[in-house]
Design a protein around this motif. Structure first.
Motif, PDB file in Angstrom:
ATOM      1  N   UNK A 154      20.493  28.723  20.374  1.00 12.09           N
ATOM      2  CA  UNK A 154      20.510  30.069  19.808  1.00 12.09           C
ATOM      3  C   UNK A 154      21.750  30.824  20.284  1.00 12.09           C
ATOM      4  N   UNK A 155      22.332  31.586  19.356  1.00 12.20           N
ATOM      5  CA  UNK A 155      23.495  32.384  19.685  1.00 12.20           C
ATOM      6  C   UNK A 155      23.199  33.842  19.366  1.00 12.20           C
ATOM      7  N   UNK A 156      23.599  34.730  20.242  1.00 17.47           N
ATOM      8  CA  UNK A 156      23.337  36.160  20.064  1.00 17.47           C
ATOM      9  C   UNK A 156      24.612  36.950  20.310  1.00 17.47           C
ATOM     10  N   UNK A 157      24.700  38.096  19.650  1.00 16.47           N
ATOM     11  CA  UNK A 157      25.846  38.995  19.804  1.00 16.47           C
ATOM     12  C   UNK A 157      25.311  40.405  20.017  1.00 16.47           C
ATOM     13  N   UNK A 158      25.906  41.106  20.963  1.00 16.01           N
ATOM     14  CA  UNK A 158      25.558  42.516  21.190  1.00 16.01           C
ATOM     15  C   UNK A 158      26.814  43.365  21.087  1.00 16.01           C
ATOM     16  N   UNK A 159      26.697  44.490  20.391  1.00 15.23           N
ATOM     17  CA  UNK A 159      27.817  45.417  20.241  1.00 15.23           C
ATOM     18  C   UNK A 159      27.343  46.807  20.638  1.00 15.23           C
ATOM     19  N   UNK A 160      28.006  47.402  21.606  1.00 12.28           N
ATOM     20  CA  UNK A 160      27.715  48.763  22.035  1.00 12.28           C
ATOM     21  C   UNK A 160      28.877  49.674  21.716  1.00 12.28           C
ATOM     22  N   UNK A 161      28.564  50.920  21.450  1.00 17.19           N
ATOM     23  CA  UNK A 161      29.617  51.864  21.042  1.00 17.19           C
ATOM     24  C   UNK A 161      29.293  53.241  21.603  1.00 17.19           C
ATOM     25  N   UNK A 162      30.317  53.994  21.926  1.00 23.78           N
ATOM     26  CA  UNK A 162      30.132  55.380  22.355  1.00 23.78           C
ATOM     27  C   UNK A 162      31.404  56.156  22.047  1.00 23.78           C
ATOM     28  N   UNK A 163      31.239  57.432  21.740  1.00 20.94           N
ATOM     29  CA  UNK A 163      32.388  58.322  21.533  1.00 20.94           C
ATOM     30  C   UNK A 163      32.140  59.607  22.305  1.00 20.94           C
TER      31      UNK A 163
END
Length: 323
Positions: A165-174
């Motif tokens: 299994x492959x997973x991706x996480x993307x976090x963002x803030x401004x």
């Protein structure tokens, strides 16, 4: 004492002084006006009357708007150090702006030409000392209650990946105030160039204000937003709306990761703070993703949903060491 109301009233009062003082004495001031002096008290720089009023007003209005946005956002005022910096900066900066404006006006008062304007050698020192004193007093009076004892870093939830299994996480803030400061700098740049094209301000005014506006604009474009992407093999930290520049950290360099609450007052402000091996990318106080290197250094990034990103990093690290 409500911070928003106090900041609004104080800001409007200072703005009125910044604009009203030179306008009230307009008939007694030369055009252009001396705005910069050498060590020998001789002026070596000037601006048109309109350019000077615009410059001294923006010099105050920009940090005032930043303070208002910070008060509305609320995180900075939730901690004692943040409150001290906020109150001190608000009142200290206001006193400094008014003091320097008053010095320029009084130096130019009733002189035939800007080259004859003389600024007392002690005036800048008196203004700085007075502003620092007011800032210290305001910070002390506005410090509020002591902060609750910190809970330390939060361990991320456990995350298990199935085989293959492959997973991706993307976090963002401004950061709203950095975005606003960038917009104000961009708008100020457009207005300044427009006034120059129609002949309202002189080339010297543009040359004096342009570098500062460009620095704020470029810095804001690069640091007003940040994104973090965790995928198989690396962690990528991108700055700005275009995610450029980007820092790529191979998982092989990371020993662990976790989520931790950090605030600008703990790392000496916003932006990229510290040195390699112990840096923080601080856009807003609160939840940060902290990455610890195998070499012993650490990198913290303020980003939303940091605990989930940390859990994925640790899961990928565990997967790499499993037989």
């Amino acid at each position: 004492m409500n911070p928003r109301v106090t900041a609004s009233v104080w800001g409007l009062l200072v703005t009125a002084v910044q604009i009203g003082l030179p306008l009230a004495l307009r008939d007694r001031l030369p055009d252009p006006m001396a705005t910069h002096w050498t060590v020998g008290d001789r002026p070596d720089g000037s601006m048109s009357f309109t350019g000077d009023v615009l410059a001294v007003t923006l010099f105050w209005v920009v940090p005032w708007i930043v303070a208002l946005v910070t008060a509305v956002e609320g995180r900075t005022l939730s901690r004692r150090q943040g409150r001290m910096v906020w109150w001190g900066g608000l009142f200290g900066m206001g006193v400094f702006a008014v003091g320097m404006n008053a010095g320029i006006v009084m130096a130019n008062l009733d002189v035939a030409d800007w080259t004859r304007a003389r600024l007392g050698g002690l005036h800048p020192l008196v203004v700085v000392v007075l502003a620092c004193g007011v800032a210290a007093l305001a910070g002390y009076l506005g410090r509020g209650e002591r902060d609750a004892a910190p809970n330390g870093h939060r361990e991320p939830p456990r995350l298990r990946l199935r085989a293959g299994e492959r997973a991706v996480w993307v976090g963002h803030v401004s950061n709203p105030w950095l975005v606003l400061a960038t917009a104000v700098a961009g708008g100020g740049l457009v207005v300044l160039l427009a006034l120059y094209l129609v002949g309202v301000v002189q080339g010297g005014t543009v040359a004096g204000a342009l570098p500062g506006l460009l620095v704020v604009l470029v810095a804001g474009l690069l640091t007003s937003t940040v994104s973090v992407r965790v995928s198989d093999g690396r962690v990528v930290i991108g700055l700005g709306p275009l995610r450029v520049p980007a820092r790529r950290i191979p998982l092989s360099r990371i020993s662990s990761a976790w989520s931790e609450d950090r605030y600008p007052s703990q790392v000496s402000g916003w932006g990229i703070r510290g040195l390699p091996g112990g840096a923080t990318i601080m856009l807003r106080g609160g939840q940060c993703l902290v990455v610890e290197y195998r070499s012993g250094g650490r990198l913290a990034v303020s980003v939303d949903d940091a605990a989930r990103g940390a859990s994925l990093i640790n899961a990928l690290l565990a997967e790499r060491v499993e037989p």
